[in-house]
Design a protein around this motif. Sequence first.
Motif, short mmCIF file in Angstrom:
data_model
loop_
_atom_site.label_atom_id
_atom_site.label_comp_id
_atom_site.label_asym_id
_atom_site.label_seq_id
_atom_site.Cartn_x
_atom_site.Cartn_y
_atom_site.Cartn_z
N UNK A 35 13.63 0.38 -9.33
CA UNK A 35 12.80 1.19 -10.24
C UNK A 35 11.72 0.37 -10.95
N UNK A 36 12.05 -0.86 -11.35
CA UNK A 36 11.06 -1.73 -12.01
C UNK A 36 9.92 -2.07 -11.05
N UNK A 45 3.13 1.29 -8.67
CA UNK A 45 2.32 2.47 -9.00
C UNK A 45 0.93 2.06 -9.48
N UNK A 46 0.81 0.82 -10.00
CA UNK A 46 -0.47 0.31 -10.49
C UNK A 46 -1.23 -0.47 -9.42
N UNK A 104 5.25 -12.86 -8.28
CA UNK A 104 4.48 -13.06 -9.51
C UNK A 104 3.82 -11.76 -9.99
N UNK A 105 3.43 -10.92 -9.03
CA UNK A 105 2.76 -9.65 -9.36
C UNK A 105 3.76 -8.56 -9.75
N UNK A 106 5.06 -8.82 -9.56
CA UNK A 106 6.07 -7.85 -9.94
C UNK A 106 6.35 -6.79 -8.89
N UNK A 157 0.83 -1.21 0.00
CA UNK A 157 0.00 0.00 0.00
C UNK A 157 0.86 1.26 0.00
N UNK A 158 1.99 1.20 0.69
CA UNK A 158 2.90 2.34 0.78
C UNK A 158 3.83 2.45 -0.43
N UNK A 159 3.74 1.50 -1.35
CA UNK A 159 4.57 1.53 -2.55
C UNK A 159 6.00 1.11 -2.32
N UNK A 160 6.24 0.22 -1.35
CA UNK A 160 7.60 -0.20 -1.01
C UNK A 160 7.93 -1.56 -1.64
#
Length: 347
Positions: A316-317, A323-324, A293-295, A268-271
Amino acid sequence: MANILYGVNGEGAGHSTRAREVLAHLVARGHRVHVASFDRGLRNLGEQFDVTEIYGFRFAYVNNRVRYKRTIANNLISVPQAARSLSRLKVLVEEWKTDLVITDFEPLTCHVGHQKGLPVISIDNQHCLTNVVVSYPRRYRRDAAAAKLVTRLMTPHARAYLVISFFAAPLKKRNTFLFPPLLRQEILDAKPTQAGHVLVYVTSPAPALAKLLSSIRCRFVAYGFGREGRDGNILYKKPSLDGFFTDLTSALAIVANSGFSLVTEALHLGKPYLAVPVSHQFEQIFNAYWLDKSGYGAFWEELDKERIESFLSNLPHYREKLAEYPRQGNAALLEKLDSLIAGYSGA
Protein backbone atom coordinates in the motif's frame (compact mmCIF):
# COMPACT_ATOMS: atom_id res chain seq x y z
CA MET A 1 13.62 13.45 -45.73
CA ALA A 2 16.79 12.06 -44.15
CA ASN A 3 18.68 8.82 -44.74
CA ILE A 4 19.36 7.49 -41.25
CA LEU A 5 21.59 4.67 -39.99
CA TYR A 6 20.17 3.42 -36.67
CA GLY A 7 22.43 1.21 -34.53
CA VAL A 8 20.67 -0.93 -31.91
CA ASN A 9 22.45 -2.90 -29.20
CA GLY A 10 21.14 -6.46 -29.43
CA GLU A 11 22.02 -7.69 -25.93
CA GLY A 12 18.71 -8.28 -24.18
CA ALA A 13 15.35 -7.10 -25.48
CA GLY A 14 15.22 -3.59 -24.00
CA HIS A 15 17.17 -1.69 -26.64
CA SER A 16 15.22 -3.13 -29.58
CA THR A 17 11.87 -2.75 -27.79
CA ARG A 18 12.29 0.99 -27.39
CA ALA A 19 14.05 1.37 -30.75
CA ARG A 20 10.97 -0.08 -32.44
CA GLU A 21 8.91 2.87 -31.18
CA VAL A 22 11.46 5.39 -32.47
CA LEU A 23 11.87 3.58 -35.79
CA ALA A 24 8.12 3.47 -36.39
CA HIS A 25 7.97 7.22 -35.72
CA LEU A 26 10.85 7.96 -38.12
CA VAL A 27 9.33 5.86 -40.89
CA ALA A 28 5.96 7.55 -40.38
CA ARG A 29 7.72 10.91 -40.75
CA GLY A 30 9.00 9.80 -44.16
CA HIS A 31 12.64 9.16 -43.29
CA ARG A 32 14.55 6.27 -44.87
CA VAL A 33 15.98 4.21 -42.01
CA HIS A 34 18.52 1.39 -42.12
CA VAL A 35 19.05 -0.59 -38.90
CA ALA A 36 22.26 -2.30 -37.80
CA SER A 37 21.98 -4.78 -34.93
CA PHE A 38 22.61 -8.33 -33.67
CA ASP A 39 21.03 -11.09 -31.55
CA ARG A 40 17.72 -9.92 -30.04
CA GLY A 41 17.76 -6.69 -32.01
CA LEU A 42 18.09 -8.60 -35.27
CA ARG A 43 15.25 -10.98 -34.36
CA ASN A 44 12.92 -8.35 -32.89
CA LEU A 45 13.28 -5.76 -35.67
CA GLY A 46 14.06 -7.86 -38.76
CA GLU A 47 10.48 -8.48 -39.87
CA GLN A 48 9.40 -4.83 -39.70
CA PHE A 49 12.52 -2.91 -40.76
CA ASP A 50 15.58 -3.14 -43.03
CA VAL A 51 18.17 -4.66 -40.66
CA THR A 52 21.83 -5.46 -41.36
CA GLU A 53 23.48 -7.95 -39.01
CA ILE A 54 26.67 -6.70 -37.35
CA TYR A 55 29.05 -7.94 -34.68
CA GLY A 56 27.81 -7.25 -31.14
CA PHE A 57 29.83 -6.47 -28.02
CA ARG A 58 28.56 -8.54 -25.08
CA PHE A 59 29.01 -8.72 -21.33
CA ALA A 60 30.29 -11.99 -19.85
CA TYR A 61 28.23 -13.46 -16.99
CA VAL A 62 29.33 -16.20 -14.60
CA ASN A 63 26.91 -17.38 -11.89
CA ASN A 64 24.66 -14.38 -12.48
CA ARG A 65 27.56 -11.93 -12.03
CA VAL A 66 29.16 -9.65 -14.60
CA ARG A 67 32.85 -10.49 -15.11
CA TYR A 68 34.59 -7.44 -16.57
CA LYS A 69 37.96 -9.10 -17.26
CA ARG A 70 36.27 -11.92 -19.15
CA THR A 71 34.08 -9.39 -20.97
CA ILE A 72 37.19 -7.57 -22.21
CA ALA A 73 38.97 -10.82 -23.14
CA ASN A 74 36.00 -12.24 -25.03
CA ASN A 75 35.50 -9.06 -27.03
CA LEU A 76 39.21 -8.72 -27.82
CA ILE A 77 39.14 -12.23 -29.28
CA SER A 78 36.32 -11.10 -31.56
CA VAL A 79 38.08 -7.98 -32.89
CA PRO A 80 38.40 -9.42 -36.46
CA GLN A 81 34.60 -9.92 -36.59
CA ALA A 82 34.04 -6.37 -35.41
CA ALA A 83 36.45 -5.07 -38.06
CA ARG A 84 34.54 -6.89 -40.81
CA SER A 85 31.26 -5.39 -39.61
CA LEU A 86 32.86 -1.97 -39.53
CA SER A 87 34.12 -2.29 -43.09
CA ARG A 88 30.69 -3.46 -44.26
CA LEU A 89 28.98 -0.52 -42.55
CA LYS A 90 31.35 1.97 -44.20
CA VAL A 91 30.37 0.64 -47.64
CA LEU A 92 26.68 0.66 -46.81
CA VAL A 93 26.80 4.23 -45.49
CA GLU A 94 28.15 5.32 -48.87
CA GLU A 95 25.57 3.26 -50.79
CA TRP A 96 22.71 4.59 -48.68
CA LYS A 97 23.98 8.19 -48.84
CA THR A 98 23.48 8.35 -45.08
CA ASP A 99 22.84 11.80 -43.59
CA LEU A 100 23.15 10.98 -39.89
CA VAL A 101 23.47 8.20 -37.33
CA ILE A 102 21.28 7.36 -34.35
CA THR A 103 22.65 4.84 -31.86
CA ASP A 104 21.08 3.03 -28.94
CA PHE A 105 24.28 2.04 -27.13
CA GLU A 106 25.68 0.44 -30.30
CA PRO A 107 29.36 1.39 -30.86
CA LEU A 108 30.07 0.36 -34.48
CA THR A 109 27.48 2.67 -36.04
CA CYS A 110 28.70 5.49 -33.79
CA HIS A 111 32.29 4.88 -34.92
CA VAL A 112 31.33 4.79 -38.60
CA GLY A 113 29.40 8.02 -38.18
CA HIS A 114 32.45 9.76 -36.76
CA GLN A 115 34.72 8.38 -39.48
CA LYS A 116 32.37 9.66 -42.17
CA GLY A 117 31.90 13.04 -40.49
CA LEU A 118 28.18 12.45 -39.88
CA PRO A 119 26.16 13.81 -36.95
CA VAL A 120 25.57 11.14 -34.29
CA ILE A 121 22.58 11.16 -31.93
CA SER A 122 22.62 8.86 -28.90
CA ILE A 123 19.39 7.56 -27.35
CA ASP A 124 19.76 5.38 -24.25
CA ASN A 125 19.47 5.21 -20.46
CA GLN A 126 23.12 4.29 -19.85
CA HIS A 127 24.40 7.86 -20.21
CA CYS A 128 22.47 8.81 -17.10
CA LEU A 129 25.61 7.50 -15.33
CA THR A 130 27.99 9.88 -17.09
CA ASN A 131 26.00 12.91 -18.31
CA VAL A 132 23.63 13.46 -15.37
CA VAL A 133 24.32 14.39 -11.72
CA VAL A 134 23.40 11.23 -9.79
CA SER A 135 24.24 9.53 -6.51
CA TYR A 136 24.74 5.91 -5.43
CA PRO A 137 26.17 4.13 -2.36
CA ARG A 138 29.94 4.35 -1.94
CA ARG A 139 30.29 0.57 -1.72
CA TYR A 140 29.52 0.36 -5.45
CA ARG A 141 32.28 2.75 -6.55
CA ARG A 142 34.33 0.09 -8.33
CA ASP A 143 31.34 -1.26 -10.24
CA ALA A 144 30.27 2.30 -11.05
CA ALA A 145 33.73 3.20 -12.37
CA ALA A 146 33.73 0.16 -14.67
CA ALA A 147 30.21 0.94 -15.92
CA LYS A 148 31.08 4.59 -16.59
CA LEU A 149 34.18 3.59 -18.53
CA VAL A 150 32.18 1.17 -20.70
CA THR A 151 29.51 3.83 -21.28
CA ARG A 152 32.05 6.43 -22.39
CA LEU A 153 33.75 3.96 -24.75
CA MET A 154 30.58 2.62 -26.36
CA THR A 155 29.20 5.78 -27.99
CA PRO A 156 31.60 8.70 -27.44
CA HIS A 157 31.36 12.25 -28.81
CA ALA A 158 27.76 12.17 -30.00
CA ARG A 159 26.39 15.50 -31.23
CA ALA A 160 23.45 15.06 -28.82
CA TYR A 161 22.61 12.63 -26.02
CA LEU A 162 18.90 11.95 -25.45
CA VAL A 163 18.94 10.24 -22.07
CA ILE A 164 15.89 8.42 -20.70
CA SER A 165 15.32 8.11 -16.96
CA PHE A 166 12.50 7.33 -14.51
CA PHE A 167 13.67 10.09 -12.15
CA ALA A 168 14.61 13.75 -12.64
CA ALA A 169 18.17 14.97 -12.07
CA PRO A 170 20.43 17.91 -13.09
CA LEU A 171 22.43 17.64 -16.30
CA LYS A 172 26.22 17.76 -16.51
CA LYS A 173 26.64 18.44 -20.24
CA ARG A 174 25.06 20.98 -22.57
CA ASN A 175 24.49 18.46 -25.35
CA THR A 176 22.45 16.17 -23.05
CA PHE A 177 18.66 16.18 -22.76
CA LEU A 178 16.68 14.19 -20.18
CA PHE A 179 13.37 12.49 -21.02
CA PRO A 180 10.94 10.00 -19.50
CA PRO A 181 11.45 6.32 -20.44
CA LEU A 182 10.57 5.25 -23.97
CA LEU A 183 7.74 2.74 -23.67
CA ARG A 184 6.15 0.39 -26.18
CA GLN A 185 2.68 1.40 -27.29
CA GLU A 186 1.12 -1.69 -25.71
CA ILE A 187 2.22 -0.47 -22.27
CA LEU A 188 1.03 3.09 -22.93
CA ASP A 189 -2.39 1.72 -23.96
CA ALA A 190 -2.67 -0.89 -21.19
CA LYS A 191 -5.35 -0.80 -18.49
CA PRO A 192 -3.64 -2.32 -15.42
CA THR A 193 -5.60 -4.53 -13.03
CA GLN A 194 -4.86 -6.57 -9.90
CA ALA A 195 -5.55 -10.28 -10.39
CA GLY A 196 -4.06 -11.40 -7.07
CA HIS A 197 -0.65 -12.75 -8.13
CA VAL A 198 2.91 -11.46 -7.82
CA LEU A 199 4.92 -11.74 -11.05
CA VAL A 200 8.40 -13.22 -10.69
CA TYR A 201 10.95 -13.04 -13.50
CA VAL A 202 14.51 -14.40 -13.55
CA THR A 203 17.00 -14.55 -16.43
CA SER A 204 18.21 -18.05 -15.49
CA PRO A 205 16.75 -20.88 -13.36
CA ALA A 206 16.90 -20.04 -9.64
CA PRO A 207 15.97 -23.10 -7.53
CA ALA A 208 16.87 -21.38 -4.25
CA LEU A 209 14.43 -18.56 -5.02
CA ALA A 210 11.73 -21.07 -5.99
CA LYS A 211 12.14 -22.82 -2.63
CA LEU A 212 11.96 -19.49 -0.83
CA LEU A 213 8.79 -18.41 -2.65
CA SER A 214 7.10 -21.71 -1.82
CA SER A 215 7.38 -20.85 1.90
CA ILE A 216 5.49 -17.55 1.57
CA ARG A 217 1.73 -17.14 1.77
CA CYS A 218 1.23 -15.52 -1.59
CA ARG A 219 0.36 -16.60 -5.14
CA PHE A 220 3.24 -16.26 -7.60
CA VAL A 221 3.37 -16.48 -11.41
CA ALA A 222 6.97 -17.24 -12.38
CA TYR A 223 8.91 -16.95 -15.64
CA GLY A 224 12.49 -17.97 -16.42
CA PHE A 225 12.74 -21.01 -14.13
CA GLY A 226 12.91 -23.51 -16.99
CA ARG A 227 9.75 -25.36 -15.99
CA GLU A 228 5.97 -25.28 -16.44
CA GLY A 229 2.93 -26.08 -14.34
CA ARG A 230 1.68 -25.40 -10.83
CA ASP A 231 3.68 -26.36 -7.76
CA GLY A 232 1.89 -25.28 -4.60
CA ASN A 233 1.55 -21.50 -4.58
CA ILE A 234 3.73 -21.02 -7.69
CA LEU A 235 2.51 -21.23 -11.30
CA TYR A 236 5.53 -21.67 -13.56
CA LYS A 237 5.15 -20.56 -17.17
CA LYS A 238 7.21 -20.91 -20.33
CA PRO A 239 8.42 -17.78 -22.15
CA SER A 240 5.57 -15.98 -23.93
CA LEU A 241 5.39 -12.32 -24.93
CA ASP A 242 1.60 -12.23 -24.79
CA GLY A 243 1.38 -14.28 -21.61
CA PHE A 244 4.01 -12.20 -19.84
CA PHE A 245 2.30 -8.97 -20.87
CA THR A 246 -1.02 -10.20 -19.45
CA ASP A 247 0.58 -11.31 -16.19
CA LEU A 248 2.54 -8.04 -15.92
CA THR A 249 -0.46 -5.77 -16.39
CA SER A 250 -2.58 -7.79 -13.92
CA ALA A 251 0.06 -8.37 -11.20
CA LEU A 252 -0.10 -7.10 -7.62
CA ALA A 253 3.65 -6.50 -7.71
CA ILE A 254 6.90 -7.58 -9.39
CA VAL A 255 9.91 -9.54 -8.09
CA ALA A 256 12.73 -9.51 -10.64
CA ASN A 257 16.17 -8.36 -11.70
CA SER A 258 16.30 -4.64 -12.40
CA GLY A 259 16.77 -4.19 -16.12
CA PHE A 260 15.65 -0.73 -17.24
CA SER A 261 12.81 -1.84 -19.54
CA LEU A 262 10.96 -4.07 -17.10
CA VAL A 263 11.42 -1.59 -14.24
CA THR A 264 10.04 1.34 -16.23
CA GLU A 265 7.14 -0.65 -17.66
CA ALA A 266 6.19 -1.78 -14.15
CA LEU A 267 6.40 1.77 -12.79
CA HIS A 268 4.20 3.10 -15.58
CA LEU A 269 1.64 0.41 -14.76
CA GLY A 270 1.76 1.28 -11.06
CA LYS A 271 3.29 -2.03 -9.96
CA PRO A 272 5.48 -2.06 -6.80
CA TYR A 273 8.85 -3.62 -7.59
CA LEU A 274 11.19 -5.79 -5.51
CA ALA A 275 14.50 -5.46 -7.34
CA VAL A 276 17.31 -8.01 -7.11
CA PRO A 277 20.02 -6.78 -9.52
CA VAL A 278 22.52 -9.03 -11.23
CA SER A 279 25.65 -8.96 -9.09
CA HIS A 280 28.25 -6.41 -10.28
CA GLN A 281 25.94 -5.28 -13.11
CA PHE A 282 26.01 -1.64 -12.08
CA GLU A 283 23.28 -0.50 -14.44
CA GLN A 284 20.88 -2.84 -12.63
CA ILE A 285 22.23 -1.83 -9.21
CA PHE A 286 21.73 1.82 -10.18
CA ASN A 287 18.13 1.20 -11.31
CA ALA A 288 17.35 -0.74 -8.13
CA TYR A 289 18.88 1.93 -5.90
CA TRP A 290 16.88 4.76 -7.49
CA LEU A 291 13.69 2.70 -7.52
CA ASP A 292 14.10 2.15 -3.77
CA LYS A 293 15.15 5.76 -3.17
CA SER A 294 12.04 6.99 -5.01
CA GLY A 295 9.78 4.86 -2.81
CA TYR A 296 8.44 2.72 -5.67
CA GLY A 297 9.65 -0.57 -4.20
CA ALA A 298 12.58 -2.24 -2.47
CA PHE A 299 16.14 -3.20 -3.38
CA TRP A 300 18.04 -6.19 -1.98
CA GLU A 301 21.14 -7.91 -3.29
CA GLU A 302 19.89 -11.19 -1.80
CA LEU A 303 16.40 -12.24 -0.76
CA ASP A 304 15.13 -14.09 2.28
CA LYS A 305 11.66 -14.79 3.60
CA GLU A 306 11.61 -11.76 5.89
CA ARG A 307 12.57 -9.35 3.09
CA ILE A 308 9.93 -10.66 0.68
CA GLU A 309 7.24 -10.59 3.36
CA SER A 310 8.27 -7.06 4.35
CA PHE A 311 7.96 -5.96 0.71
CA LEU A 312 4.51 -7.53 0.39
CA SER A 313 3.29 -5.92 3.62
CA ASN A 314 4.41 -2.49 2.32
CA LEU A 315 2.55 -2.68 -1.01
CA PRO A 316 0.00 0.00 0.00
CA HIS A 317 2.84 2.45 0.76
CA TYR A 318 4.53 1.78 -2.58
CA ARG A 319 1.24 2.22 -4.44
CA GLU A 320 0.78 5.64 -2.83
CA LYS A 321 4.17 6.73 -4.19
CA LEU A 322 3.46 5.19 -7.58
CA ALA A 323 0.24 7.18 -7.83
CA GLU A 324 2.51 10.25 -8.08
CA TYR A 325 4.79 8.72 -10.71
CA PRO A 326 4.78 10.91 -13.87
CA ARG A 327 3.34 9.07 -16.88
CA GLN A 328 4.34 11.22 -19.85
CA GLY A 329 4.67 8.93 -22.86
CA ASN A 330 7.19 9.22 -25.71
CA ALA A 331 6.13 12.51 -27.32
CA ALA A 332 8.72 14.85 -25.80
CA LEU A 333 11.72 12.77 -26.87
CA LEU A 334 10.33 12.18 -30.37
CA GLU A 335 9.69 15.91 -30.83
CA LYS A 336 13.27 16.70 -29.79
CA LEU A 337 14.58 14.02 -32.14
CA ASP A 338 12.57 15.51 -35.03
CA SER A 339 14.08 18.90 -34.25
CA LEU A 340 17.63 17.53 -34.16
CA ILE A 341 17.22 15.64 -37.44
CA ALA A 342 15.86 18.76 -39.15
CA GLY A 343 18.75 20.81 -37.82
CA TYR A 344 21.49 18.32 -38.71
CA SER A 345 20.24 17.18 -42.12
CA GLY A 346 17.86 19.88 -43.26
CA ALA A 347 15.19 17.18 -43.66
